[in-house]
Design a protein around this motif. Structure first.
Motif, short mmCIF file in Angstrom:
data_model
loop_
_atom_site.label_atom_id
_atom_site.label_comp_id
_atom_site.label_asym_id
_atom_site.label_seq_id
_atom_site.Cartn_x
_atom_site.Cartn_y
_atom_site.Cartn_z
N UNK A 241 16.93 -28.49 -16.28
CA UNK A 241 16.03 -28.49 -17.44
C UNK A 241 14.61 -28.91 -17.08
N UNK A 242 14.43 -29.66 -15.98
CA UNK A 242 13.07 -30.08 -15.62
C UNK A 242 12.24 -28.91 -15.09
N UNK A 243 12.94 -27.87 -14.62
CA UNK A 243 12.27 -26.72 -14.02
C UNK A 243 12.86 -26.43 -12.66
N UNK A 244 12.68 -25.20 -12.20
CA UNK A 244 13.23 -24.82 -10.90
C UNK A 244 12.40 -23.72 -10.26
N UNK A 245 12.63 -23.52 -8.97
CA UNK A 245 11.97 -22.46 -8.24
C UNK A 245 12.88 -21.25 -8.10
N UNK A 246 12.40 -20.26 -7.40
CA UNK A 246 13.18 -19.04 -7.19
C UNK A 246 12.77 -18.40 -5.88
N UNK A 247 13.69 -17.71 -5.28
CA UNK A 247 13.34 -16.91 -4.10
C UNK A 247 12.86 -15.53 -4.55
N UNK A 248 11.91 -15.00 -3.83
CA UNK A 248 11.53 -13.61 -4.00
C UNK A 248 12.00 -12.89 -2.74
N UNK A 249 13.20 -12.32 -2.83
CA UNK A 249 13.71 -11.55 -1.70
C UNK A 249 12.76 -10.41 -1.39
N UNK A 250 12.49 -10.18 -0.12
CA UNK A 250 11.39 -9.30 0.24
C UNK A 250 11.78 -8.22 1.24
N UNK A 251 10.86 -7.30 1.47
CA UNK A 251 11.05 -6.21 2.42
C UNK A 251 9.73 -5.99 3.17
N UNK A 252 9.84 -5.79 4.48
CA UNK A 252 8.65 -5.63 5.32
C UNK A 252 8.87 -4.54 6.35
N UNK A 253 7.80 -3.81 6.66
CA UNK A 253 7.80 -2.83 7.74
C UNK A 253 7.29 -3.52 9.00
N UNK A 254 8.04 -3.40 10.08
CA UNK A 254 7.64 -4.05 11.34
C UNK A 254 6.47 -3.29 11.96
N UNK A 255 5.46 -4.03 12.38
CA UNK A 255 4.28 -3.43 12.98
C UNK A 255 4.64 -2.80 14.34
N UNK A 256 4.19 -1.60 14.57
CA UNK A 256 4.41 -0.88 15.83
C UNK A 256 5.89 -0.63 16.13
N UNK A 257 6.70 -0.53 15.08
CA UNK A 257 8.10 -0.18 15.26
C UNK A 257 8.23 1.24 15.77
N UNK A 258 9.39 1.61 16.32
CA UNK A 258 9.55 2.93 16.93
C UNK A 258 9.57 4.10 15.95
N UNK A 259 9.85 3.81 14.67
CA UNK A 259 9.99 4.91 13.68
C UNK A 259 9.25 4.53 12.39
N UNK A 260 7.95 4.34 12.51
CA UNK A 260 7.18 3.82 11.37
C UNK A 260 7.20 4.76 10.17
N UNK A 261 7.08 6.06 10.39
CA UNK A 261 7.07 6.99 9.25
C UNK A 261 8.42 7.00 8.55
N UNK A 262 9.50 6.93 9.32
CA UNK A 262 10.83 6.84 8.72
C UNK A 262 10.99 5.53 7.97
N UNK A 263 10.39 4.48 8.48
CA UNK A 263 10.45 3.17 7.81
C UNK A 263 9.76 3.23 6.45
N UNK A 264 8.62 3.90 6.39
CA UNK A 264 7.89 4.02 5.13
C UNK A 264 8.71 4.78 4.09
N UNK A 265 9.43 5.81 4.52
CA UNK A 265 10.27 6.58 3.59
C UNK A 265 11.42 5.74 3.06
#
Length: 337
Positions: A241-265
């Motif tokens: 009741x005093x209040x609470x936080x929350x997680x914002x589960x997230x998603x990220x594209x790795x920089x210079x990954x081997x398949x960047x265009x596929x990652x964007x899709x």
């Protein structure tokens, strides 16, 4: 449910099965959720999906270790703080999705805070789980507040995760610091320590322990407790009741990954209403970030609980996270009970 989802996605990806290529994904949500996404995306697009499941801390460590020669294309799920750290360390790609306007404000803010190197894909409030049968047997009232957890009848009855290994536990620390102020928060956690029986390695473990009657109370994300209740266990949850936080589960594209265009899709697909229904199909009850996804009544409605104005940018920064965890280990975890 799974058949319905597959049919919807097949219908929504006309001609997708002719697509080629592959995408390498680290998935930091539950295994069934990862498997459903991987299977349906591969079948509906023809893209080969190489998916490995890792906790968010392990995922960040791997991406950092591979930064000179990245092997991963995209990182899906897990608490948002490590994603913000990856953004801060220039490990992830700046990418502004055209779908941002379809997302809830908290998901858009996660993107803005990271300078568009990550995005929110689900929200999970922090709270308490409890075993209804065990509390009734012990004649202990269910907790309703942070203050309740300090009551003497809860001595040895509480589990939470270890902040050194768990994003969930770090969210607890950061929440309490923002709610009470740092000095009072650490005094509170020292008192709470006396009632904690076990600090588990993972954030979901205390909720599972509650469900199976191994402990009376957990400090956990409430969706983890709902998952156990949906499987028939005598588990219920509440937000303080005093209040609470929350997680914002997230998603990220790795920089210079081997398949960047596929990652964007894949990234774009994972932000669509169809791509965001797999959590619920896997009996996970986080709130999806796309506002057009139907909300299951078992999901926690953020408008009906007291959420603090959690500063994800400040508490997601590497230096602040390291400082608070080190202080917690020294002043709380290592003290005698």
């Amino acid at each position: 449910m799974k058949i319905y989802l597959t049919a919807v996605l097949l219908a929504g990806l006309s001609g997708g099965v002719a697509a080629q290529g592959q995408v390498n994904i680290i998935c930091s949500v539950q295994a069934e959720w990862c498997n459903l996404m991987s299977t349906v995306y591969a079948k509906t697009t023809g893209v080969k999906v190489n998916m490995v499941a890792k906790g968010s801390g392990e995922a960040l460590a791997q991406i950092n270790a591979e930064k000179a020669n990245p092997k991963t294309d995209i990182w899906f799920g897990g608490t948002g703080d490590p994603h913000l750290q990856a953004a801060e360390q220039n490990l992830t790609l700046e990418y502004k999705s055209p779908q941002l306007g379809a997302l809830y404000p908290w998901a858009q803010k996660q993107a803005a805070d990271s300078k568009f190197r990550t995005v929110g894909v689900y929200l999970g409030p922090l709270g308490f789980g409890y075993n209804t049968e065990l509390l009734a047997k012990k004649k202990i009232a269910a907790p309703k507040s942070w203050a309740d957890l300090l009551r003497p009848e809860y001595k040895g009855e509480i589990q939470m995760a270890n902040a050194a290994s768990s994003g969930t536990s770090y969210t607890v620390i950061a929440t309490l610091v923002q709610l009470m102020g740092e000095d009072k928060a650490f005094e509170y956690m020292k008192q709470l320590h006396k009632n904690v029986s076990t600090y588990t390695r993972s954030g979901v473990a205390p909720a599972k322990a509650v469900a199976r009657g191994e402990t009376a109370v957990s400090i956990s994300f409430v969706h983890d407790v709902t998952t156990e209740a949906a499987q028939g266990f005598p588990a219920a949850s509440v937000t303080p009741i005093e209040g609470t936080g929350a997680e914002v589960g997230s998603m990220s594209i790795v920089k210079d990954g081997p398949n960047t265009e596929a990652a964007k899709k894949f990234y774009e697909w994972a932000l669509t209403p169809g791509g965001q229904q797999f959590g619920l199909a896997a009996k996970q009850f986080q709130l999806p970030s796309n506002a057009k996804v139907p909300v299951d009544p078992r999901m926690t409605n953020p408008s009906k609980i007291k959420l603090i104005n959690y500063d994800y940018a400040k508490y997601g920064a590497s230096a602040e996270r390291r400082r608070l965890i080190a202080k917690w280990e020294k002043e709380v975890f290592n003290q005698q009970k």
